[in-house]
Design an enzyme around this catalytic site. Structure first.
Site, PDB file in Angstrom:
ATOM      1  CE  LYS A  87      32.090 -40.447   0.612  1.00 42.82           C
ATOM      2  NZ  LYS A  87      32.411 -40.237   2.057  1.00 42.82           N
ATOM      3  CD  GLU A 121      36.020 -45.652   7.774  1.00 43.66           C
ATOM      4  OE1 GLU A 121      36.694 -45.194   6.797  1.00 43.66           O
ATOM      5  OE2 GLU A 121      34.888 -45.751   7.622  1.00 43.66           O
ATOM      6  NE  ARG A 163      33.872 -43.890  -2.897  1.00 43.73           N
ATOM      7  CZ  ARG A 163      34.522 -42.950  -2.091  1.00 43.73           C
ATOM      8  NH1 ARG A 163      35.566 -43.579  -1.439  1.00 43.73           N
ATOM      9  NH2 ARG A 163      34.534 -41.696  -2.002  1.00 43.73           N
TER      10      ARG A 163
HETATM   11  N1  PMP Z   1      36.045 -43.039   5.610  1.00 47.16           N
HETATM   12  C1  PMP Z   1      34.962 -42.494   5.697  1.00 47.16           C
HETATM   13  C2  PMP Z   1      33.798 -42.932   6.646  1.00 47.16           C
HETATM   14  C3  PMP Z   1      34.657 -41.175   4.730  1.00 47.16           C
HETATM   15  O1  PMP Z   1      33.106 -40.731   4.561  1.00 47.16           O
HETATM   16  C4  PMP Z   1      35.536 -40.998   3.502  1.00 47.16           C
HETATM   17  C5  PMP Z   1      35.132 -39.769   2.830  1.00 47.16           C
HETATM   18  N2  PMP Z   1      35.086 -38.700   3.671  1.00 47.16           N
HETATM   19  C6  PMP Z   1      36.806 -41.551   3.732  1.00 47.16           C
HETATM   20  C7  PMP Z   1      36.867 -42.734   4.696  1.00 47.16           C
HETATM   21  C8  PMP Z   1      37.865 -41.480   2.805  1.00 47.16           C
HETATM   22  O2  PMP Z   1      37.636 -41.590   1.562  1.00 47.16           O
HETATM   23  P1  PMP Z   1      37.929 -40.858   0.288  1.00 47.16           P
HETATM   24  O3  PMP Z   1      39.407 -40.849   0.421  1.00 47.16           O
HETATM   25  O4  PMP Z   1      37.372 -41.534  -0.972  1.00 47.16           O
HETATM   26  O5  PMP Z   1      37.417 -39.516   0.446  1.00 47.16           O
END
Ligand code: PMP
Length: 288
Positions: A149, A182, A50
């Site tokens: 990200k 989210e 990622r």
């Molecule tokens: N959404 C956002 C905006 C995030 O920053 C994150 C990670 N903290 C997630 C969802 C969850 O992603 P992951 O399971 O890969 O940590």
């Protein structure tokens, strides 16, 4: 604590980046949050993949290969004598000039911090979290793909503050169309009539790695996962709800916007997700 900084391990208090780093000046960079469980880095390859895709999307050439980054992550854990913890890996555009143009930024800055994180107090994993929709919207996918990200979390931080101002620990962020995107740092799932539903990236959700783990758990439980636009009403009508994220892991939600989810207690399906998640974390990682 020793921090990895551009190839060196430096004591925490000496781990500094330049004020001319475009990560500092503009939030021009990308990051990953990764977990270490019982001496194994969970889903390291997925996180690095990622990161590479985020780098590609923002036209940033990573200065290290996937294997070099993996080794640097593991070595940072070893240097700090950790067997459990939270790892923050970030890559910025690097040191440049005051203008926006990244042309003067010759070398990206790579930082790896291995420490601890407790996103939500322990009791919420048993009792469940109460969350609330806030005014600040998730950045439109048309402005910045939510899969990236990036180091730009200002609107997520504003959303978090808005929730905290009214006494909640976590916020639901909607997108420009009013659909649920989210939470501020977690993906959201609901269970409704034997369907497990989470929001698609097109609604503004990050392609969460814990979300993928939850989808795998769902298929082990012979439960189909669907990616669908969700409204606030869908959340209010849910039988169960939980959030997923590397730092949060899987956390039950028992109230949304003042409406109880199900009977207001963590649901049975959510509880088995939590249990199954725990049994996966230290056996599916890369040994440091
Ligand atoms: N959404 C956002 C905006 C995030 O920053 C994150 C990670 N903290 C997630 C969802 C969850 O992603 P992951 O399971 O890969 O940590």
């Amino acid at each position: 604590m020793k921090v990895y900084l551009n190839g060196d391990f430096v004591p925490k208090d000496e781990a500094r980046v330049s004020v001319f780093d475009h990560g500092v000046l503009y939030g021009d960079g990308i990051f990953e949050g990764i977990r270490l469980y019982d001496g194994c880095v969970f889903k390291l390859d997925e996180h690095l993949e990622r990161l590479e895709l985020s780098a590609k999307a923002i036209l940033l050439d990573l200065p290290m290969s996937r294997e070099e980054l993996a080794e640097a992550v593991c070595e940072t854990c070893r240097q700090n004598g950790l067997s459990n913890g939270y790892i923050r890996l970030l890559v910025t555009r690097g040191v440049g000039h005051l203008g926006l143009s990244p042309r003067g930024c010759e070398t990206p800055t790579v930082v790896i911090i291995a420490g601890d994180i407790q996103l939500y107090p322990k009791e919420y994993y048993e009792e469940g979290l109460k969350i609330i929709t806030v005014p600040t919207r998730r950045i439109s996918p048309a402005a910045l793909p939510p899969m990236v990200k990036s180091l730009n979390y200002l609107n997520n931080i504003l959303a978090k503050i808005e929730a905290q101002q009214v006494g909640f620990l976590e916020a639901i962020m909607l997108n420009d169309d009013g659909f649920v995107a989210e939470c501020t740092g977690d993906n959201i799932f609901i269970l409704f009539k034997d369907r497990l539903i989470t929001t698609p990236t097109s609604s503004g959700a990050l392609r969460g790695i814990t979300r993928d783990v939850a989808c795998n758990i769902a298929s082990e439980m012979e439960l189909a996962t669907e990616m669908e636009n969700l409204t606030r009403y869908d959340l209010w009508s849910a039988e169960e709800c939980f959030l997923t994220g590397t730092a949060a892991e899987i956390i039950p939600v028992v109230e949304v916007d003042g409406r109880k989810v199900g009977n207001g207690k963590p649901g049975d399906v959510t509880k088995s997700f939590l249990k199954r998640f725990k049994s996966k974390v230290s056996v599916e990682g890369r040994k440091i």
